[in-house]
Design a protein around this motif. Sequence first.
Motif, short mmCIF file in Angstrom:
data_model
loop_
_atom_site.label_atom_id
_atom_site.label_comp_id
_atom_site.label_asym_id
_atom_site.label_seq_id
_atom_site.Cartn_x
_atom_site.Cartn_y
_atom_site.Cartn_z
N GLN A 135 40.73 37.10 27.63
CA GLN A 135 41.98 37.13 28.40
C GLN A 135 41.80 37.88 29.71
O GLN A 135 42.31 37.46 30.76
N LEU A 136 41.07 38.99 29.64
CA LEU A 136 40.83 39.77 30.86
C LEU A 136 39.97 39.00 31.85
O LEU A 136 40.24 39.00 33.06
N LEU A 137 38.94 38.32 31.35
CA LEU A 137 38.08 37.52 32.24
C LEU A 137 38.86 36.37 32.87
O LEU A 137 38.67 36.05 34.05
N THR A 138 39.74 35.74 32.07
CA THR A 138 40.56 34.66 32.61
C THR A 138 41.45 35.17 33.73
O THR A 138 41.60 34.52 34.79
N ALA A 139 42.05 36.36 33.50
CA ALA A 139 42.90 36.94 34.54
C ALA A 139 42.09 37.25 35.80
O ALA A 139 42.55 37.01 36.92
N ILE A 140 40.87 37.77 35.62
CA ILE A 140 40.02 38.09 36.78
C ILE A 140 39.69 36.83 37.56
O ILE A 140 39.74 36.81 38.80
#
Length: 449
Positions: free
Chosen positions: A176-181
């Motif tokens: 989820q964090l990588l997607t947001a980045i």
Amino acid sequence: MLLLLNTYPLRVSQDLVFRSKATTLQSSVSVMVYSLSGLDRLTEENVSQAMAVVEETGLSRILVTDSAGKVLYDTRETNDALGEYSFYTEIVQALLGNDVFSSSYRGGAFRSRAASPVLYQNQIIGAVYAYEYDTEQAALLEGLQGNLLRLSAGIAVVVLCLSGLLSRALTRKIGQLLTAIREVREGAYSHRAEVPGRDEIAQLAQEFNSLTDRLQTTENARRRFVSDASHELKTPLAAIRLLTDSILQTENIDRETAREFVTDIGQEAERLSRITEDLLRLTRLDSNVLERPVVVDALPVLEQVMRMMSLVAQEKGTELTYRAEGTCTMLATRDEIHQIIYNLTDNAVKYTPPGSTVQVSLFREGDQVVLTVEDNGAGIPEEDLPRIFERFYRVDKARSRAAGGTGLGLAIVRDTVEKRGGTVEAANRPGGGAVFTVRWPWREGGGQT
């Protein structure tokens, strides 16, 4: 951890069994040695009679030998060792005068051996050897080992399941964090990382969202700035184009009209130049491209600005006064102080009606140098006060353009003051009008004039 769980208890249990065997077996051998120690010489007959009283039925085998190692007594049912010579290591050591014990665990059984010499008047006349083959305690140990293996297997399954769950949860949060980045990297500054929990990854996501908020705010400000700058630059350019087209398309234009048009073109070009200079000044402030500061005395700068603005104020019918008290020195540059005083004074004179009063004050207050510019005009609407220092923000856009303002003067004042550690604020006076207050940290020194 599981290896330790499977080895340490077994090692401890084996050591306990070995110590128990050593105690019990050596005790039994000592009893048998004691029963034979009254004989001056060992024979099959007297050994059998003595051993009949103390025979240990719990032992797997008992051997009694004479001093030469010849077997005189054997509890094995076949008695096939009687009359033979035994060269067991334990017996040899016992005939040399040593008490011997050894034990091992293999093949699902404890094998324990003990031997001691038989003495008569301090002379070795024989040896007693005892052997025990114990499967009961070995079975208990194997049962313990099996229980430990099952317990370890259960723990391993639980650990694997928990590891899988934690790994999935961790992978999902990181995903989820990588997607947001990636979304933010592509320019979607409104995207936020939705990572629940209170662990380090959730905290990292919160920090990322906070950073994204600042990026979105900066991006919105940049876009608004570019849009406003484009609009402000387009307005004088459009006026210049319109005026030049009028001159070119009007045949036999009289000299006076042409002169008016050219004058208007010059005014628009001057306005365009002011906007460009203000934009460049703000760009330098944003990039921290600043001159090295020195200790500046603000009074001579104030007097210079007042001389310049007095003519403008007279033309408009505005009364401009100033007062200065104390030593007003601060760490800045002369041009910066000039720009700040000029912008605030020019702003007050421009946007107050004829017949108004503008008062400029410069004084020291504790460890601060304070500049106030106040007027008795209409003041600033309360809803506009929080945004008065924003770039290209105007309270009255039509009136501001008519007065020749760029909408950047107060933004330049704020950024310049804050870069030198000062503050600036705007407020309305109780009796009417507005007041701008600038505060700088006071610095001792002769000052640059």
